[in-house]
Design an enzyme around this catalytic site. Structure first.
Site, PDB file in Angstrom:
ATOM      1  N   ARG A   1       2.203   1.107  10.189  1.00 49.71           N
ATOM      2  CA  ARG A   1       1.748   1.547   8.864  1.00 49.71           C
ATOM      3  C   ARG A   1       2.913   1.459   7.879  1.00 49.71           C
ATOM      4  O   ARG A   1       3.706   2.370   7.751  1.00 49.71           O
ATOM      5  CB  ARG A   1       1.201   2.977   8.941  1.00 49.71           C
ATOM      6  CG  ARG A   1       0.317   3.365   7.761  1.00 49.71           C
ATOM      7  CD  ARG A   1      -0.192   4.793   7.923  1.00 49.71           C
ATOM      8  NE  ARG A   1      -1.010   4.944   9.100  1.00 49.71           N
ATOM      9  CZ  ARG A   1      -2.313   4.691   9.155  1.00 49.71           C
ATOM     10  NH1 ARG A   1      -2.950   4.282   8.071  1.00 49.71           N
ATOM     11  NH2 ARG A   1      -2.992   4.859  10.271  1.00 49.71           N
TER      12      ARG A   1
ATOM     13  N   SER B   1     -10.078  -6.110  10.572  1.00 54.72           N
ATOM     14  CA  SER B   1     -11.287  -5.424  10.120  1.00 54.72           C
ATOM     15  C   SER B   1     -12.139  -6.457   9.395  1.00 54.72           C
ATOM     16  O   SER B   1     -11.678  -7.075   8.437  1.00 54.72           O
ATOM     17  CB  SER B   1     -10.915  -4.270   9.195  1.00 54.72           C
ATOM     18  OG  SER B   1     -12.015  -3.431   8.953  1.00 54.72           O
TER      19      SER B   1
ATOM     20  N   ARG C   1       1.146  -6.385  12.797  1.00 51.37           N
ATOM     21  CA  ARG C   1       0.513  -5.786  13.974  1.00 51.37           C
ATOM     22  C   ARG C   1       0.378  -6.800  15.110  1.00 51.37           C
ATOM     23  O   ARG C   1       0.435  -6.422  16.289  1.00 51.37           O
ATOM     24  CB  ARG C   1      -0.849  -5.194  13.593  1.00 51.37           C
ATOM     25  CG  ARG C   1      -0.710  -4.002  12.655  1.00 51.37           C
ATOM     26  CD  ARG C   1      -1.982  -3.211  12.488  1.00 51.37           C
ATOM     27  NE  ARG C   1      -1.765  -2.051  11.616  1.00 51.37           N
ATOM     28  CZ  ARG C   1      -2.560  -1.002  11.543  1.00 51.37           C
ATOM     29  NH1 ARG C   1      -3.660  -0.963  12.282  1.00 51.37           N
ATOM     30  NH2 ARG C   1      -2.281   0.001  10.729  1.00 51.37           N
TER      31      ARG C   1
ATOM     32  N   ARG D   1       0.846  -1.200   0.000  1.00 50.03           N
ATOM     33  CA  ARG D   1       0.000   0.000   0.000  1.00 50.03           C
ATOM     34  C   ARG D   1       0.880   1.248   0.000  1.00 50.03           C
ATOM     35  O   ARG D   1       1.850   1.335   0.755  1.00 50.03           O
ATOM     36  CB  ARG D   1      -0.922   0.015   1.213  1.00 50.03           C
ATOM     37  CG  ARG D   1      -1.860  -1.194   1.243  1.00 50.03           C
ATOM     38  CD  ARG D   1      -2.821  -1.172   2.396  1.00 50.03           C
ATOM     39  NE  ARG D   1      -3.599  -2.408   2.444  1.00 50.03           N
ATOM     40  CZ  ARG D   1      -4.513  -2.693   3.370  1.00 50.03           C
ATOM     41  NH1 ARG D   1      -4.774  -1.813   4.332  1.00 50.03           N
ATOM     42  NH2 ARG D   1      -5.171  -3.830   3.338  1.00 50.03           N
TER      43      ARG D   1
ATOM     44  N   GLU E   1      -6.107  -0.980  15.723  1.00 50.46           N
ATOM     45  CA  GLU E   1      -6.755  -1.958  14.850  1.00 50.46           C
ATOM     46  C   GLU E   1      -5.791  -3.083  14.454  1.00 50.46           C
ATOM     47  O   GLU E   1      -4.657  -2.840  14.056  1.00 50.46           O
ATOM     48  CB  GLU E   1      -7.260  -1.268  13.582  1.00 50.46           C
ATOM     49  CG  GLU E   1      -7.914  -2.231  12.592  1.00 50.46           C
ATOM     50  CD  GLU E   1      -7.896  -1.719  11.170  1.00 50.46           C
ATOM     51  OE1 GLU E   1      -7.863  -2.552  10.249  1.00 50.46           O
ATOM     52  OE2 GLU E   1      -7.882  -0.481  10.982  1.00 50.46           O
TER      53      GLU E   1
END
Length: 424
Positions: free
Chosen positions: A279, A354, A393, A264, A351
């Site tokens: 991130r 999801s 994560r 990403r 988070e």
């Protein structure tokens, strides 16, 4: 995407639902304007086609009656009509492309059970699991802990690739691999998912099928000179495995899982999470994807959430579950639960998974349908996806929650078998 006819016939509902997402409603105004133009051109084209059909019958009668001169005049008149019809059909094709482009940018309709809100601050917590550990020392964040132990190297990664990359060494690399094996074993052996190893590069139609394109091209990495994109999540290839197919309803739900790297660009995240693994441009994830009937999808969403939650429970990592509000929903989702894991080094929940029900939004774009054996009508399937879990994560959560006073990191009990020496 939404169905064109549904938007035409339920414009006020679509506007209301889109307003809840803070979507730019001028796009819907543009849709209405283009669609009005389409109706005008269509009406003119249909009128001329009816005229041409009527005159064609008249010409046939004139020829039968031997009135060749009159028939010739009418043929001449119809040549101009036929040329106008061709021009109008070309206009219609262009207008349909405009409509398609507008509708591709309109998000999924939010489910009525989704709480209204203006930002992530309005997400609704629905439960917590586990108690955050109490430390008799000040817990470190994972980047300081990782650099102190020599298992995370951000400087070398920056030299190799730039910002938002990491090199995992020794224990961190092995822990990452153990987490992947644990996730896949759990989801395939206990939760009933089939393991898939998909391509990590996909073409434009595949990215379009799940909603990444055309809207989010700036968030993606593309191979120069090729129609290939690096996947941002395994949701993309796993969902598109069934693109253009009609599935027998008695084989649904389909549950698939895959471990892949994800890429990403993080466009728009400048200044956010610039340190650590939270991130990154490249990270790993074990994804869970379901294809099911419309009647199954919301029950399957709860099951998907439970599968992701159990993963954290077995790792004994405290977390909370929140329902995303209307303004925080992803583009393709009708309803989403986020699982946020406790990170003591950062003193907050972040988070880690999801879980979303995309209803028929992706299925319409990708052409995924289902049909009952009894001969019932063919209809769009529903698609769901969730993280089970994000590997980086989870690595962060294990490092921060299992750190010891002497600076070492204890293993979660469920991961101990994955660290047994397997080679002499």
């Amino acid at each position: 995407m939404l169905e064109l006819r549904f938007v035409r016939e339920h414009m006020e509902l679509v506007r209301k639902k889109c307003a809840l997402r803070h979507f730019d409603l001028t796009q819907l105004d543009r849709f209405a304007e283009i669609d009005s133009r389409r109706l005008e051109v269509l009406a003119r084209a249909e009128a001329l086609k009816n005229q041409r059909n009527t005159v064609s019958k008249e010409i046939a009668r004139l020829k039968t009656a031997g009135a060749e001169d009159k028939a010739g005049l009418r043929i001449q008149e119809m040549r101009a009509v036929s040329e106008e019809i061709r021009e109008l059909d070309c206009q219609l094709a262009g207008i349909e492309e405009e409509l398609q482009a507008v509708i591709m940018a309109v998000p999924n309709l939010v489910d009525d059970s989704v709480p209204a809100g203006d930002s992530e601050a309005d997400n609704v917590e629905i439960r917590r699991w586990g108690e955050p550990a109490q430390f008799d020392f000040k817990p470190l964040n994972h980047w300081d802990l990782g650099e102190k132990l020599g298992i995370l190297d951000f400087n070398t990664a920056a030299r190799l690739s730039g910002a938002r990359f990491a090199v995992l060494k020794g224990f961190a690399a092995r822990l990452s691999r153990a987490l992947v094996d644990f996730f896949l074993d759990l989801h395939t052996q206990r939760h009933g998912y089939s393991e898939i190893n998909p391509p990590f590069l996909v073409n434009t139609p595949t990215m379009t099928g799940t909603g990444q394109l055309p809207k989010f091209s700036e968030d993606l990495f593309r191979v120069e000179g090729r129609d290939l994109w690096l996947i941002p999540t395994a949701e993309v290839p796993l969902t598109n495995l069934y693109a253009g197919q009609t599935l027998a309803e008695d084989m649904l739900p389909i549950r698939n899982t895959a471990h892949t790297p994800c890429f990403r660009s993080e466009a728009g995240s400048y200044g956010k999470d610039t340190r650590g693994l939270i991130r990154q441009h490249q990270f790993e994830k074990v994804e869970l994807v379901k294809i099911c009937t419309p009647e199954q999808s919301f029950a399957e969403l709860e099951s998907l959430l439970a599968d992701a939650e159990e993963t954290l429970q077995l790792l004994e990592l405290p977390y909370r579950v929140v329902t995303l509000c209307t303004a925080d929903l992803g583009f393709s989702a009708a309803k989403t639960y986020d699982i946020e894991v406790w990170l003591p080094g950062q003193n907050c929940y972040r988070e880690i998974s999801s879980c979303s029900n995309c209803t028929d939004f992706q299925a319409r774009r990708a052409g995924i349908r289902c049909k009952a054996k009894d001969g019932g009508r063919t209809r769009l399937a529903h698609t769901l996806n969730g993280s089970g879990l994000a590997v980086g994560r989870t690595l962060v959560a294990v490092m921060e929650n299992y750190q010891q006073a002497d600076g070492s990191i204890r293993l979660p009990r469920v991961l101990e078998p994955y660290f047994v020496q397997r080679f002499a």
